[in-house]
Design an enzyme around this catalytic site. Structure first.
Site, PDB file in Angstrom:
ATOM      1  N   LYS A   1       0.821  -1.210   0.000  1.00 53.89           N
ATOM      2  CA  LYS A   1       0.000   0.000   0.000  1.00 53.89           C
ATOM      3  C   LYS A   1       0.854   1.259   0.000  1.00 53.89           C
ATOM      4  CE  LYS A   1      -3.962   1.978   2.460  1.00 53.89           C
ATOM      5  NZ  LYS A   1      -4.967   1.729   3.506  1.00 53.89           N
TER       6      LYS A   1
ATOM      7  N   GLU B   1       9.255  -5.835   5.104  1.00 50.73           N
ATOM      8  CA  GLU B   1       9.416  -7.198   4.602  1.00 50.73           C
ATOM      9  C   GLU B   1       9.237  -7.247   3.085  1.00 50.73           C
ATOM     10  OE1 GLU B   1       7.236  -7.569   8.651  1.00 50.73           O
ATOM     11  OE2 GLU B   1       7.290  -6.194   6.925  1.00 50.73           O
TER      12      GLU B   1
ATOM     13  N   GLY C   1      -5.736  -3.006   4.242  1.00 52.54           N
ATOM     14  CA  GLY C   1      -4.967  -4.096   3.652  1.00 52.54           C
ATOM     15  C   GLY C   1      -5.718  -5.413   3.609  1.00 52.54           C
ATOM     16  N   ARG C   2      -6.380  -5.755   4.708  1.00 47.73           N
ATOM     17  CA  ARG C   2      -7.073  -7.054   4.765  1.00 47.73           C
ATOM     18  C   ARG C   2      -8.384  -7.045   3.994  1.00 47.73           C
ATOM     19  NH1 ARG C   2      -6.642  -4.300   9.305  1.00 47.73           N
ATOM     20  NH2 ARG C   2      -8.432  -3.719  10.593  1.00 47.73           N
TER      21      ARG C   2
ATOM     22  N   GLU D   1      -7.138  -9.136  13.172  1.00 50.76           N
ATOM     23  CA  GLU D   1      -6.582  -7.800  12.999  1.00 50.76           C
ATOM     24  C   GLU D   1      -7.670  -6.745  13.097  1.00 50.76           C
ATOM     25  OE1 GLU D   1      -2.864  -7.049  10.500  1.00 50.76           O
ATOM     26  OE2 GLU D   1      -4.423  -6.153   9.243  1.00 50.76           O
TER      27      GLU D   1
ATOM     28  N   HIS E   1      -8.007 -36.070  12.010  1.00 43.32           N
ATOM     29  CA  HIS E   1      -6.942 -36.929  12.529  1.00 43.32           C
ATOM     30  C   HIS E   1      -5.901 -36.112  13.293  1.00 43.32           C
ATOM     31  CE1 HIS E   1      -8.405 -40.428  10.279  1.00 43.32           C
ATOM     32  NE2 HIS E   1      -8.750 -39.534   9.371  1.00 43.32           N
TER      33      HIS E   1
ATOM     34  N   LYS F   1       6.002  -2.941  13.666  1.00 48.92           N
ATOM     35  CA  LYS F   1       6.787  -2.419  12.555  1.00 48.92           C
ATOM     36  C   LYS F   1       7.776  -1.358  13.036  1.00 48.92           C
ATOM     37  CE  LYS F   1       3.396  -3.020   8.817  1.00 48.92           C
ATOM     38  NZ  LYS F   1       2.566  -2.288   7.822  1.00 48.92           N
TER      39      LYS F   1
END
Length: 559
Positions: free
Chosen positions: A206, A212, A267-268, A353, A384, A500
């Protein structure tokens, strides 16, 4: 000042929790043969059965009253109309505008944003079609064969999940790779099998400042320049989805290949924007539009359906019943569809978030629980693995089972087994085995499963772009409804920003003995210093691209 926990409806729900504490879900069915019909509904290609939830008619009616007494109607209207509801960041929240298919204007600060959105859609269409038909060429004239999306969080989880979920729609000559982890082993593994001449990189960030993502993007660019030979052209192989056009261009991306989105897109919630470029490249622009159409259909349902028949509202209210009155700490997402194996991770970010908050919209501490811990994986594996705890453990864990009804040709028997396993698990969680398994011989009752464990079943007619879009929008609105009732801001993420900031500070102090950190961090930094040489900062602001003021490093291109 209004206090949620002191409201008449909240207190009524507390009393109902006490009076229904010993109720069994199976008894609700015995007492009402029409329970399934009353507690199931369809929206487009999605069908929800919530009849196996521990809610009596009175509980459900009171939960709906809770929604009616909240600011939901007002806040919902504000979100769709572009009013500022992200109050801490002073922004509107308009991911719904990105999939808006209506013809009217949608104004933010007096400006209609729909022309910009439609212009970006057209840009996505032109670019994705050019790549898919081979019209977009790499630096040596060959078509693109591999697409690498570099992002993190919402810039990775949404498009990654959707591309994998819709794998059967993927272009047969394109492969897709997603790099998010800052661990260098991740990007090295992806790059090791690629040809720079036929690889397209999408830098999805963005602000074009996410640490990262930029580290991975610079590594990808170095790899490209080191292996592409004398004709290396970053501009032919790198594009960006970002609000920061200047930074993207400084990286070496051509201005016309910076795909815009806006500060009012969280963002999400961004896969509906240019962050969804990998989806359009994978399934085609028409498929991408079908994804938007499904989400738009759910938007219209959320806007118009009465709360008692509103799928996102009902799911949100049942979640509130679990979290605030039944003591649930977590929510399991269990897709019985391998294509949806990354859906739990996507919903984990969306929910945690958004609603992982401890203060209300006025900054006051809340005295009630907010968002749950969301987790899960595909059902066949889960049976399982962690299902033992869900059946017999001491934790109270609501479950959302998700599956598509239509099988893939040639594996109908597999799909039948998949669906029957899911239905058997949902039944077993409700019924239990209070008298032990048949034929268990001397097995004592303490080893039986108590049952009365809550679950919902979400069925997609078929896993298509349209139905996936509706499914994602359903969960987006569910999270929003819960945030409104809890009176928190679902659209900021100060905890993420804190991490951050401190990461940046530690990176700056890696080669110095700083007293700014606690004793543990200082000693750990000392250990890191002993094994690590900090990298040099990239010169020229990273302008190594052709035509950006620096000559590219050249090596013979590897075959």
């Amino acid at each position: 000042m209004f206090q949620l926990t002191r409201s008449v409806t909240w207190q009524a729900l507390k009393e109902l929790q006490k009076t229904t504490a010993d109720d069994r879900i199976s008894d609700y069915f015995a007492g009402d043969p029409d329970r399934f019909d009353k507690m199931s509904l369809r929206v487009g290609g999605l069908f929800l059965d919530y009849s196996k939830q521990p809610v009596s008619d009175e509980v459900l009616e009171t939960l709906i009253e809770l929604a009616e007494h909240s600011a939901l109607v007002q806040r919902r209207a504000q979100m769709f109309s572009g009013d500022i509801i992200n109050v801490t960041e002073d922004r509107p929240v308009l991911h719904t505008a990105l999939r808006n298919l209506g013809e009217g204007p949608l104004k933010v600060d007096g400006k209609d944003v729909m022309p910009e959105i439609q212009r970006t859609r057209e840009q996505i269409k032109q670019f994705s079609e050019a790549v898919r038909i081979g019209e977009w060429k790499g630096f040596d004239g060959r078509r693109i064969k591999a697409v690498v999306n570099i992002g993190i969080g919402g810039s990775d989880l949404g498009p990654n999940m959707a591309c994998r979920a819709l794998l059967k729609y993927r272009h047969p000559e394109l492969s897709f790779h997603f790099v998010s982890n800052v661990d260098g082993a991740h990007i090295q593994k992806v790059l090791s099998g690629l040809d720079p001449a036929t690889t397209l990189f999408i830098v999805s960030t963005k602000t074009f400042s996410t640490q990262e993502t930029l580290l991975n993007a610079h590594t990808a660019r170095r790899w490209f320049l080191d292996n592409a030979g004398e004709d290396a052209d970053v501009g032919a192989h790198f594009i960006a989805a970002s609000t920061n056009k200047a930074a993207a261009m400084a990286f070496g991306i051509r201005e016309e290949n910076v795909f815009e989105f806006w500060a009012w897109v969280g963002g999400r919630y961004s896969m509906w924007s240019s962050i969804g470029l990998p989806i359009a490249l994978s399934i085609g622009f028409e498929g991408f539009m079908e994804l938007l159409e499904g989400a738009y259909e759910m938007d219209q349902h959320f806007l118009s359906a009465p709360f008692a028949e509103n799928m996102p509202v009902l799911m949100a209210l049942i979640g509130i019943w679990h979290i605030n009155f039944q003591g649930a700490e977590t929510q399991a997402i269990v897709p019985y569809d391998q294509a949806l194996h990354q859906l739990p991770a996507f919903l984990q970010q969306l929910d945690m978030e958004s609603n992982g908050k401890s203060v209300d919209i006025f900054g006051h501490p809340v005295d009630y629980k907010t968002g749950p811990i969301v987790w899960g994986q595909t059902g066949s594996n889960g049976q399982h693995a962690f299902f033992q705890l869900l059946h017999q453990g001491t934790r109270y864990v609501p479950i959302d089972f998700i599956a598509s009804l239509k099988p893939e040709p040639g594996v109908e028997d597999h799909h039948f087994a998949l669906l029957t396993n899911m239905l058997a698990q949902a039944n077993a969680f409700m019924e239990g085995s209070l008298k032990g398994e048949e034929g268990s011989g001397s097995r004592p009752d303490p080893y039986s499963c108590p049952g009365n464990r809550p679950s919902s079943v979400l069925l997609l007619d078929e896993l298509t772009p349209r139905n996936l879009g509706a499914l994602i929008a359903l969960y987006e609105h569910k999270v929003f409804v819960q945030g409104v009732i809890w009176n928190i801001n679902s659209f900021d993420q100060w905890g993420v920003q804190l991490g951050k900031r401190i990461a940046g500070e530690i990176s700056e102090h890696i080669d110095a003995r700083s007293q700014d950190f606690d004793a543990s961090t200082q000693r750990l930094l000392a250990l890191v210093r002993g094994h690590f040489t900090p990298p040099d900062r990239e010169p020229n602001g990273g302008k190594e691209a052709k035509g950006e003021g620096a000559r590219p490093r050249r090596k013979k291109r590897q075959a």
